[in-house]
Design an enzyme around this catalytic site. Sequence first.
Site, mmCIF file in Angstrom:
data_model
loop_
_atom_site.group_PDB
_atom_site.id
_atom_site.type_symbol
_atom_site.label_atom_id
_atom_site.label_comp_id
_atom_site.label_asym_id
_atom_site.label_seq_id
_atom_site.Cartn_x
_atom_site.Cartn_y
_atom_site.Cartn_z
ATOM 1 N N TYR A 152 6.494 26.130 -19.571
ATOM 2 C CA TYR A 152 6.166 27.358 -18.842
ATOM 3 C C TYR A 152 5.488 28.315 -19.817
ATOM 4 O O TYR A 152 6.073 28.680 -20.839
ATOM 5 C CB TYR A 152 7.488 27.931 -18.317
ATOM 6 C CG TYR A 152 7.442 29.238 -17.569
ATOM 7 C CD1 TYR A 152 7.593 30.449 -18.239
ATOM 8 C CD2 TYR A 152 7.336 29.270 -16.184
ATOM 9 C CE1 TYR A 152 7.617 31.657 -17.547
ATOM 10 C CE2 TYR A 152 7.366 30.467 -15.474
ATOM 11 C CZ TYR A 152 7.507 31.652 -16.167
ATOM 12 O OH TYR A 152 7.549 32.837 -15.470
ATOM 13 N N GLY A 160 5.144 40.399 -24.285
ATOM 14 C CA GLY A 160 6.429 39.740 -24.084
ATOM 15 C C GLY A 160 7.074 40.363 -22.868
ATOM 16 O O GLY A 160 6.863 39.932 -21.735
ATOM 17 N N PHE A 188 5.494 31.316 -28.433
ATOM 18 C CA PHE A 188 6.912 30.998 -28.196
ATOM 19 C C PHE A 188 7.098 30.023 -27.038
ATOM 20 O O PHE A 188 8.062 30.138 -26.283
ATOM 21 C CB PHE A 188 7.721 32.262 -27.864
ATOM 22 C CG PHE A 188 7.845 33.245 -28.982
ATOM 23 C CD1 PHE A 188 7.283 34.507 -28.852
ATOM 24 C CD2 PHE A 188 8.515 32.916 -30.145
ATOM 25 C CE1 PHE A 188 7.397 35.425 -29.871
ATOM 26 C CE2 PHE A 188 8.633 33.833 -31.177
ATOM 27 C CZ PHE A 188 8.071 35.096 -31.032
ATOM 28 N N ARG A 274 16.618 32.301 -14.996
ATOM 29 C CA ARG A 274 17.603 33.186 -15.637
ATOM 30 C C ARG A 274 19.018 32.700 -15.371
ATOM 31 O O ARG A 274 19.883 32.749 -16.233
ATOM 32 C CB ARG A 274 17.437 34.617 -15.125
ATOM 33 C CG ARG A 274 16.251 35.271 -15.759
ATOM 34 C CD ARG A 274 15.792 36.548 -15.132
ATOM 35 N NE ARG A 274 14.524 36.908 -15.762
ATOM 36 C CZ ARG A 274 13.659 37.780 -15.275
ATOM 37 N NH1 ARG A 274 13.919 38.397 -14.137
ATOM 38 N NH2 ARG A 274 12.538 38.031 -15.918
ATOM 39 N N GLY A 371 38.404 30.698 -38.512
ATOM 40 C CA GLY A 371 38.392 31.115 -39.910
ATOM 41 C C GLY A 371 37.221 30.486 -40.638
ATOM 42 O O GLY A 371 36.155 30.298 -40.065
ATOM 43 N N GLU A 395 13.299 34.465 -21.299
ATOM 44 C CA GLU A 395 13.270 34.540 -19.830
ATOM 45 C C GLU A 395 13.533 35.967 -19.378
ATOM 46 O O GLU A 395 14.076 36.215 -18.299
ATOM 47 C CB GLU A 395 14.270 33.544 -19.214
ATOM 48 C CG GLU A 395 13.962 32.131 -19.677
ATOM 49 C CD GLU A 395 14.105 31.050 -18.621
ATOM 50 O OE1 GLU A 395 14.376 31.367 -17.455
ATOM 51 O OE2 GLU A 395 13.942 29.877 -18.987
ATOM 52 N N ARG A 407 15.818 50.336 -12.455
ATOM 53 C CA ARG A 407 14.770 51.015 -11.679
ATOM 54 C C ARG A 407 14.989 50.839 -10.182
ATOM 55 O O ARG A 407 14.660 51.704 -9.384
ATOM 56 C CB ARG A 407 13.380 50.520 -12.088
ATOM 57 C CG ARG A 407 13.075 49.136 -11.588
ATOM 58 C CD ARG A 407 11.689 48.664 -11.957
ATOM 59 N NE ARG A 407 11.573 47.245 -11.620
ATOM 60 C CZ ARG A 407 10.634 46.450 -12.062
ATOM 61 N NH1 ARG A 407 9.709 46.923 -12.873
ATOM 62 N NH2 ARG A 407 10.596 45.183 -11.708
#
Lengths: 411, 253
Positions: A152, A160, A188, A274, A371, A395, A407
């Site tokens: 994709y 971005g 990317f 997502r 640990g 994504e 928004r």
Amino acid sequence: MYRAIGKSTRSFLGYSTRSFSRVVGSDIISPLIGLNDDQKEFYTLAKGFADKEMAPYAAKWDEEAVFPRDTLQKCAELGFGGIFVKEDVGGSALSRLDTTVIVEALATGCVGTTAMLTIHNMCAGMIDKFGSPEQRQQWLPKMCTLDTMASYCLTEPGSGSDAASLQTTAVIDPKYPDHYTINGGKAFISGAGMSDLYVVMCRTGGSGPRGISCLLVPKDTPGLSFGADEKKMGWKVQPTRQVIFEDCRVPVSNRLGDEGQGFAMAMTGLDGGRLNIGACSLGAAQASFDIALGYIKERKQFSKAISEYQATQFKVADMAANINVMRLSLRNAAALLDEGHPAATAHCAMAKRTATDYGFNVVNDALQLHGGYGYLKDYHIERYLRDCRVHQILEGTNQIMSHIVGRSLVA
Amino acid sequence: MRVLVGVKRAVDYAVKVRVLPDKTGVDLANVKMSMNPFCEIAVEEAIRLKEKKVAKEVVAISIGPKACVETLRTALAMGADKGIHVTTDVRTDQGISPLAVSNIIAHFAKNEEADLVIVGKQAIDGDNAQTGPMVAGLLGWSQGTFACGMEVDGQKLILDRETDSGTEKLSLKLPSVVTADLRLNEPRYATLPNIMKAKKKPINTVDAASLGIDMELKNTVVSVEDPPVRKAGVIVESVDELVNKLKNEAGVI
């Protein structure tokens, strides 16, 4: 006197002093809880596959940066190549909710490999939903068998979060009519160089989202090249490279949908994507949690198992509660997406942010519970941590997830 | 050829079982259950016979409570054509005798006109390994246990058997009972499309009590206990001392 009251209270409430059947251990947050019979089978199948075909090799794949193409092929044989693609082209026609269940199971085996599978599925889903009958027949059968793996391509070095400002252009050169000539570059890109098909969002019109179209670019198209493999913190099993277009020409028939629809299609793809990235974090969190739960019972300090300390118990209780929230949030958002609910996009964004943020913290906590051993590659937790860190970024960054929801809330 | 495959719902092989406080058995409450691994191998072999067009139909049979339907669905998703669920509410790890199980399977082998019965060599809960041989005895059929290789040649079955001294090759006259050992094959995963297709395949439900088979337990479990806690080892000073301990204490030479 206290004892007398205690006894009568207990019998009044029906408490038995004998041991009774109850759920203990990690089964309390079993991923199977709440699933229908079919989904339980899907989960069992995917988890069995992850345990046998992925988990034993994940450390080696990460260390040697090997992309397990043949393991992905086996995934495809089980029907994972086109999980929510329609059956007529070889897809498994399952719901987004079913997909979330499968992805969380596979991610316990190897996060990076599963993530690549989900990206491929996202591309297949876009072609399935928006492609013409000819395009569906041309591309999807081979994508469902994973003979054709897809990547994709939306992000660019200069765009971005501000994805709609992308600058890769696709014009119809009069010397090459019936073709788009693509110039520009993407950054990317997961699977770049290895994938056979690139789903590329490029500018065919004016500025902003309405000027963007979606083109399908096969790997061997002249003018298509790739940058160097990025050196990453995690997702090492996947190549991540720039995708470069220099007078790269594809037929107009490779355009998905109409001109100007590309951005909307890309965003629709991301809703489901997502969820899947969130499910990858969920799988990483569950796997790390299970490992930690076993470790704390064995590790003794100050003459007792560290699982006996209340601080440890409180910590794992918090982790379990958070895993539960992640899971419910993702599954609910998936159900809304399946039903086409108008608030689905917002729920997918919220679930992605919740799952990836909480997921990283659960894995981090699992590391701390180990640990010093948690810092060693042999204990696997550090690999889950490195792998799921990027889920908070790609994504759509989690900040963009907040932007999408915020928004809308104040609109 | 028609094949009947027995599939048992047993404790998942990866589970760390706990003994009940009253030592009457293993605690099965909320424990993960799966198809017995050797039964998976049996189903896989039957499906391969179907793919080679040697077998026409594969029928899976399971005995136990309602949840056995899941086990049958797994067999159907691997490629079996239909399932038979013989219902009973007893604990199937120790509440039903291998003889009763064998009688039930033999009954359906005749009912289904099977030419071949394949079962796992043993179940990982009871570990009796009796069902296969008993079914053959009850039916008067040839048997081949611990199969690690199988070929059908007309009316004959050419079987490779795993023994302590090596692999034995047998020729059996059909009809036969075969018990599957670990190395017979690698069972396939179900696939998503096959899981969905399996939902349409029939499962016949029959109450065990209606079969007229003696279900009374002839053997009862006296107690189930944890294995002894592993003791620390001993450093020996000489070979003589080692030999002495092996002979007189461990009793192995």
